[in-house]
Design a protein around this motif. Structure first.
Motif, PDB file in Angstrom:
ATOM      1  N   VAL A 181       5.023  -2.459 -12.339  1.00 29.62           N
ATOM      2  CA  VAL A 181       4.496  -2.623 -10.980  1.00 29.62           C
ATOM      3  C   VAL A 181       4.009  -4.053 -10.762  1.00 29.62           C
ATOM      4  O   VAL A 181       3.604  -4.745 -11.696  1.00 29.62           O
ATOM      5  CB  VAL A 181       3.341  -1.633 -10.687  1.00 29.62           C
ATOM      6  N   SER A 182       4.033  -4.497  -9.511  1.00 30.09           N
ATOM      7  CA  SER A 182       3.506  -5.806  -9.147  1.00 30.09           C
ATOM      8  C   SER A 182       1.982  -5.759  -9.163  1.00 30.09           C
ATOM      9  O   SER A 182       1.361  -4.689  -9.235  1.00 30.09           O
ATOM     10  CB  SER A 182       3.999  -6.186  -7.751  1.00 30.09           C
ATOM     11  N   LEU A 183       1.371  -6.920  -9.053  1.00 26.43           N
ATOM     12  CA  LEU A 183      -0.091  -6.970  -9.019  1.00 26.43           C
ATOM     13  C   LEU A 183      -0.649  -6.240  -7.802  1.00 26.43           C
ATOM     14  O   LEU A 183      -1.690  -5.588  -7.881  1.00 26.43           O
ATOM     15  CB  LEU A 183      -0.561  -8.426  -9.032  1.00 26.43           C
ATOM     16  N   ALA A 184       0.038  -6.350  -6.673  1.00 27.88           N
ATOM     17  CA  ALA A 184      -0.435  -5.678  -5.459  1.00 27.88           C
ATOM     18  C   ALA A 184      -0.348  -4.165  -5.611  1.00 27.88           C
ATOM     19  O   ALA A 184      -1.277  -3.434  -5.227  1.00 27.88           O
ATOM     20  CB  ALA A 184       0.368  -6.139  -4.250  1.00 27.88           C
ATOM     21  N   VAL A 185       0.743  -3.669  -6.167  1.00 28.46           N
ATOM     22  CA  VAL A 185       0.876  -2.226  -6.368  1.00 28.46           C
ATOM     23  C   VAL A 185      -0.118  -1.760  -7.428  1.00 28.46           C
ATOM     24  O   VAL A 185      -0.705  -0.666  -7.304  1.00 28.46           O
ATOM     25  CB  VAL A 185       2.321  -1.859  -6.746  1.00 28.46           C
ATOM     26  N   LEU A 186      -0.336  -2.566  -8.469  1.00 26.70           N
ATOM     27  CA  LEU A 186      -1.381  -2.257  -9.444  1.00 26.70           C
ATOM     28  C   LEU A 186      -2.711  -2.042  -8.738  1.00 26.70           C
ATOM     29  O   LEU A 186      -3.419  -1.062  -8.995  1.00 26.70           O
ATOM     30  CB  LEU A 186      -1.505  -3.396 -10.459  1.00 26.70           C
ATOM     31  N   ALA A 187      -3.082  -2.946  -7.835  1.00 28.25           N
ATOM     32  CA  ALA A 187      -4.338  -2.826  -7.113  1.00 28.25           C
ATOM     33  C   ALA A 187      -4.385  -1.533  -6.306  1.00 28.25           C
ATOM     34  O   ALA A 187      -5.407  -0.832  -6.282  1.00 28.25           O
ATOM     35  CB  ALA A 187      -4.542  -4.031  -6.199  1.00 28.25           C
ATOM     36  N   GLN A 190       0.833  -1.197   0.000  1.00 28.20           N
ATOM     37  CA  GLN A 190       0.000   0.000   0.000  1.00 28.20           C
ATOM     38  C   GLN A 190       0.873   1.255   0.000  1.00 28.20           C
ATOM     39  O   GLN A 190       0.601   2.221  -0.728  1.00 28.20           O
ATOM     40  CB  GLN A 190      -0.924   0.012   1.218  1.00 28.20           C
ATOM     41  N   GLN A 191       1.951   1.221   0.765  1.00 28.11           N
ATOM     42  CA  GLN A 191       2.860   2.369   0.821  1.00 28.11           C
ATOM     43  C   GLN A 191       3.559   2.573  -0.515  1.00 28.11           C
ATOM     44  O   GLN A 191       3.742   3.704  -0.965  1.00 28.11           O
ATOM     45  CB  GLN A 191       3.888   2.172   1.935  1.00 28.11           C
ATOM     46  N   LYS A 192       3.946   1.483  -1.164  1.00 29.16           N
ATOM     47  CA  LYS A 192       4.572   1.591  -2.486  1.00 29.16           C
ATOM     48  C   LYS A 192       3.623   2.255  -3.476  1.00 29.16           C
ATOM     49  O   LYS A 192       4.027   3.127  -4.271  1.00 29.16           O
ATOM     50  CB  LYS A 192       4.976   0.208  -3.000  1.00 29.16           C
TER      51      LYS A 192
END
Length: 392
Positions: free
Chosen positions: A266-272, A182-184
């Protein structure tokens, strides 16, 4: 009462996202149980922070766990955990084998033949296309493509209903992020956008050519939105870089400072985390489409080869556009039609149609970021718009 439950889904990004309502329903039904999900290690970002799970198992299908010997080693690890209930939501040989030889007291779900002999109860998956007949051609009839007729979420929840005997609560698609990811996402957003910016997300890649709206059409939409003062964010994985570059090369405003490219970065989590800050998502039928839904972001999508009933965006606020081609849905990865008829299902969804619904949703939701939009639990049937020729 089950105390140690394993859910298996080793499929792709979108399929895994469409499994998340099952996790919430199981947690509601068995609040004291230990709940574990088995997924492809490539997609761990999607599920490792899911609030309903106690643990995850990840299989490296293309690496350390590839091959029959390594599969059996993995199965031994599963058996060591002594699950009393295994629910298989991926009907292929690998997933069926893991479930069948898991040693669980009760094994249910989808299964390939032979492995199903070790299941206590199996069901067909009505969201997945079926190929009927012997083909191709010759003295045998060709395969007949029968598309799925029920949404994948509904099919999965029906597995719980039919095999476990309770009415599952459908909480919709879910995805949670770690504090680090989330911070990223927050930091990356601040690097690119101001607090007042209204950002439209674009995902133009897809696993099949026949799932991709024309990149020139996406380029026109991006130009029109930039001219209206919106910012544009292109997403997608490394495999989408060439498609995105080709799209941007066709834009009038390709050098705009309001055009931001995150494709392959970006990773999938950062995409989200980034999607939940956008106000609309213009996308193909793809894994990121379902991530957008999970992050509460209204979606506009174009369906070509994809069967609408099985995989529409699971969100009542979203819009799915399709043209009335006789061959839709075909389920074919590369369009066999030639000339102007090639990819007619996508060519005949004009830019004007997409922009009509883009403007409609932006006005309806006041271009607010997804995280500011209210929850709408239970409202999961998107609008399906069939475009008539000459309508736009």
């Amino acid at each position: 009462m089950y105390q140690n439950i394993l859910v298996i889904n080793l499929m792709q990004i979108g399929d895994l996202m469409l499994t998340t309502p099952v996790l919430g329903a199981l947690r509601k039904a068995y609040p004291q149980a230990r709940l574990t999900l088995l997924a492809d290690t490539r997609w761990r970002d999607l599920v490792e922070c899911n609030p309903h799970l106690d643990a995850c198992l990840f299989m490296d299908k293309k690496g350390a766990d590839k091959g029959l010997a390594n599969l059996w080693k993995f199965i031994r690890k599963v058996r060591a955990q002594k699950f009393d209930l295994v629910i298989n939501l991926h009907r292929n040989e690998r997933a069926s084998a893991v479930a069948a030889f898991s040693g669980a007291k009760y094994i249910v779900g989808y299964s390939k033949p032979l492995f199903s002999l070790l299941f206590d109860q199996t069901l067909q998956n009505p969201s997945i296309a079926h190929h009927v007949g012997w083909g191709p051609g010759g003295i045998f009839p060709p395969h007949k493509y029968v598309p799925g007729w029920e949404h994948q979420v509904h099919a999965h929840l029906n597995v719980l209903r039919q095999t476990l005997g309770f009415e599952p609560e459908d909480g919709g698609l879910e995805m949670a992020l770690s504090a680090e990811n989330q911070q990223k996402a927050d930091n990356l957003w601040q690097e690119h956008f101001a607090a007042e910016d209204k950002v439209i997300a674009f995902n133009i890649g897809a696993s099949w050519e026949t799932k991709r709206w024309l990149d020139g059409y996406f380029a026109q939409c991006a130009d029109r939105l930039l001219a209206k003062g919106y910012k544009i964010a292109f997403f997608g994985g490394p495999m989408d870089l060439a498609i995105v570059e080709r799209c941007i090369s066709q834009m009038k405003h390709k050098d705009s400072k309001d055009l931001h490219i995150f494709t392959g970065k970006v990773s999938l989590a950062v995409l989200a985390g980034l999607l939940q800050k956008c106000c609309l998502f213009l996308t193909t039928d793809s894994g990121p489409m379902h991530i957008g839904v999970a992050m509460n972001l209204p979606v506009i999508t174009m369906f070509g080869a994809s069967p609408v009933p099985g995989f529409y965006p699971y969100d009542g606020r979203s819009v799915l556009l399709k043209s009335p081609e006789e061959c839709h849905p075909c389920g074919i990865h590369k369009c066999p039609r030639a000339g102007e008829e090639n990819l007619a299902c996508m060519k005949n969804i004009p830019v004007a149609a997409a922009m009509h619904y883009v403007e409609d949703l932006l006005e309806k939701f006041k271009a607010k970021p997804a995280y500011e939009l209210p929850a709408h639990k239970g409202d999961y049937q998107c609008r399906v718009i069939e475009i008539s020729k000459g309508e736009f």
